[in-house]
Design a protein around this motif. Sequence first.
Motif, mmCIF file in Angstrom:
data_model
loop_
_atom_site.group_PDB
_atom_site.id
_atom_site.type_symbol
_atom_site.label_atom_id
_atom_site.label_comp_id
_atom_site.label_asym_id
_atom_site.label_seq_id
_atom_site.Cartn_x
_atom_site.Cartn_y
_atom_site.Cartn_z
ATOM 1 N N ASN A 166 13.033 -13.193 8.912
ATOM 2 C CA ASN A 166 13.790 -11.986 8.598
ATOM 3 C C ASN A 166 12.975 -11.101 7.674
ATOM 4 O OD1 ASN A 166 16.334 -12.603 9.923
ATOM 5 N ND2 ASN A 166 16.496 -14.232 8.411
ATOM 6 N N ALA A 167 13.158 -9.801 7.807
ATOM 7 C CA ALA A 167 12.534 -8.830 6.916
ATOM 8 C C ALA A 167 13.617 -7.854 6.475
ATOM 9 C CB ALA A 167 11.410 -8.096 7.633
ATOM 10 N N LEU A 168 13.721 -7.634 5.169
ATOM 11 C CA LEU A 168 14.711 -6.719 4.610
ATOM 12 C C LEU A 168 13.964 -5.681 3.796
ATOM 13 C CD1 LEU A 168 17.727 -6.062 4.068
ATOM 14 C CD2 LEU A 168 17.547 -7.558 2.080
ATOM 15 N N PHE A 169 14.160 -4.402 4.124
ATOM 16 C CA PHE A 169 13.507 -3.303 3.419
ATOM 17 C C PHE A 169 14.521 -2.653 2.493
ATOM 18 C CE2 PHE A 169 11.596 -3.754 7.603
ATOM 19 C CZ PHE A 169 10.289 -4.021 7.248
ATOM 20 N N LEU A 170 14.150 -2.461 1.235
ATOM 21 C CA LEU A 170 15.047 -1.893 0.237
ATOM 22 C C LEU A 170 14.463 -0.578 -0.266
ATOM 23 C CD1 LEU A 170 15.554 -5.182 -1.763
ATOM 24 C CD2 LEU A 170 17.150 -4.195 -0.139
ATOM 25 N N THR B 297 0.831 -1.203 0.000
ATOM 26 C CA THR B 297 0.000 0.000 0.000
ATOM 27 C C THR B 297 0.866 1.255 0.000
ATOM 28 O OG1 THR B 297 -1.716 -1.181 1.215
ATOM 29 C CG2 THR B 297 -1.837 1.218 1.227
ATOM 30 N N ALA B 298 1.931 1.256 0.787
ATOM 31 C CA ALA B 298 2.844 2.400 0.832
ATOM 32 C C ALA B 298 3.526 2.595 -0.526
ATOM 33 C CB ALA B 298 3.885 2.213 1.929
ATOM 34 N N CYS B 299 3.873 1.510 -1.199
ATOM 35 C CA CYS B 299 4.493 1.601 -2.531
ATOM 36 C C CYS B 299 3.500 2.147 -3.551
ATOM 37 C CB CYS B 299 5.015 0.240 -2.976
ATOM 38 S SG CYS B 299 6.472 -0.302 -2.090
ATOM 39 N N LYS C 257 1.031 4.152 -2.988
ATOM 40 C CA LYS C 257 0.800 5.572 -2.699
ATOM 41 C C LYS C 257 2.035 6.419 -2.977
ATOM 42 C CE LYS C 257 -2.771 5.018 0.797
ATOM 43 N NZ LYS C 257 -3.146 5.279 2.192
ATOM 44 N N GLY C 258 3.195 5.777 -3.176
ATOM 45 C CA GLY C 258 4.430 6.521 -3.429
ATOM 46 C C GLY C 258 5.173 6.913 -2.178
ATOM 47 N N THR C 259 4.712 6.465 -1.019
ATOM 48 C CA THR C 259 5.386 6.769 0.242
ATOM 49 C C THR C 259 6.704 6.019 0.354
ATOM 50 O OG1 THR C 259 3.213 6.985 1.239
ATOM 51 C CG2 THR C 259 5.060 6.840 2.740
ATOM 52 N N PHE C 260 6.727 4.798 -0.131
ATOM 53 C CA PHE C 260 7.908 3.938 -0.099
ATOM 54 C C PHE C 260 8.097 3.422 -1.515
ATOM 55 C CE2 PHE C 260 10.268 0.041 0.981
ATOM 56 C CZ PHE C 260 11.145 0.538 1.925
ATOM 57 N N LYS C 261 9.293 3.597 -2.084
ATOM 58 C CA LYS C 261 9.479 3.287 -3.496
ATOM 59 C C LYS C 261 10.180 1.972 -3.763
ATOM 60 C CE LYS C 261 9.466 8.107 -4.652
ATOM 61 N NZ LYS C 261 10.189 9.249 -5.072
ATOM 62 N N GLY C 262 11.109 1.604 -2.962
ATOM 63 C CA GLY C 262 11.891 0.409 -3.241
ATOM 64 C C GLY C 262 13.015 0.709 -4.213
ATOM 65 N N VAL C 263 13.610 -0.328 -4.749
ATOM 66 C CA VAL C 263 14.739 -0.198 -5.666
ATOM 67 C C VAL C 263 14.331 -0.778 -7.011
ATOM 68 C CG1 VAL C 263 17.124 -0.900 -6.082
ATOM 69 C CG2 VAL C 263 16.378 -0.371 -3.765
ATOM 70 N N GLN C 264 14.514 0.010 -8.072
ATOM 71 C CA GLN C 264 14.183 -0.437 -9.429
ATOM 72 C C GLN C 264 15.358 -1.220 -9.993
ATOM 73 O OE1 GLN C 264 11.213 0.272 -11.114
ATOM 74 N NE2 GLN C 264 11.936 -1.174 -12.641
ATOM 75 N N LEU C 265 15.110 -2.438 -10.433
ATOM 76 C CA LEU C 265 16.164 -3.247 -11.036
ATOM 77 C C LEU C 265 16.430 -2.774 -12.463
ATOM 78 C CD1 LEU C 265 15.233 -6.802 -9.748
ATOM 79 C CD2 LEU C 265 16.930 -5.232 -8.850
ATOM 80 N N PRO C 266 17.660 -2.945 -12.958
ATOM 81 C CA PRO C 266 18.003 -2.454 -14.295
ATOM 82 C C PRO C 266 17.262 -3.187 -15.414
ATOM 83 C CG PRO C 266 19.847 -3.644 -13.311
ATOM 84 C CD PRO C 266 18.779 -3.563 -12.283
ATOM 85 N N ASN C 267 17.335 -2.610 -16.620
ATOM 86 C CA ASN C 267 16.716 -3.178 -17.835
ATOM 87 C C ASN C 267 15.209 -3.385 -17.671
ATOM 88 O OD1 ASN C 267 19.279 -3.286 -19.039
ATOM 89 N ND2 ASN C 267 19.649 -5.310 -18.165
ATOM 90 N N ASN C 268 14.541 -2.361 -17.147
ATOM 91 C CA ASN C 268 13.080 -2.396 -16.934
ATOM 92 C C ASN C 268 12.640 -3.574 -16.066
ATOM 93 O OD1 ASN C 268 12.600 -0.069 -18.447
ATOM 94 N ND2 ASN C 268 12.636 -1.248 -20.349
ATOM 95 N N GLY C 269 13.468 -3.942 -15.108
ATOM 96 C CA GLY C 269 13.122 -5.010 -14.181
ATOM 97 C C GLY C 269 12.123 -4.526 -13.152
ATOM 98 N N ALA D 285 10.454 -3.455 -9.474
ATOM 99 C CA ALA D 285 10.887 -2.706 -8.293
ATOM 100 C C ALA D 285 10.756 -3.632 -7.095
ATOM 101 C CB ALA D 285 10.048 -1.460 -8.102
ATOM 102 N N ILE D 286 11.801 -3.704 -6.285
ATOM 103 C CA ILE D 286 11.778 -4.545 -5.085
ATOM 104 C C ILE D 286 11.791 -3.621 -3.876
ATOM 105 C CG2 ILE D 286 12.992 -6.301 -3.755
ATOM 106 C CD1 ILE D 286 14.168 -7.335 -6.340
ATOM 107 N N SER D 287 10.791 -3.764 -3.030
ATOM 108 C CA SER D 287 10.703 -2.903 -1.852
ATOM 109 C C SER D 287 11.028 -3.653 -0.562
ATOM 110 C CB SER D 287 9.306 -2.294 -1.746
ATOM 111 O OG SER D 287 8.338 -3.318 -1.626
#
Length: 96
Positions: free
Chosen positions: A56-60, A29-31, A33-45, A47-49
């Motif tokens: 374990n939980a890892l936030f990117l 939901t945050a992604c 809404k644009g509050t949390f964006k994550g990381v966009q992978l290259p070559n139009n891959g 987005a991993i948030s």
Amino acid sequence: MKKVVRQGDPLSTFLFVIAMEGLNVTLKTACNKGTFKGVQLPNNGPAISHLLYAYNALFLDEWLESNVEPLSCEVACLPFTYVVLPVGANMNLKKN
């Protein structure tokens, strides 16, 4: 009366899945809404948030000061000390 779920109990895994599903929905939901964006992978891959795996939980996300402000976190540099333990330092270095 108090009931405790111990590590290794079959119920503990189920409770973890329930809690992580709530976290997963909140982050999606945050992604959206644009509050949390994550990381966009290259070559139009994609987005991993966040990644959730085995207790374990890892936030990117990109490192921007605007991302830290809503969390009320202090911006610090590595290495630093947290609860008497060095974080980000060479753990094998012996001080004389």
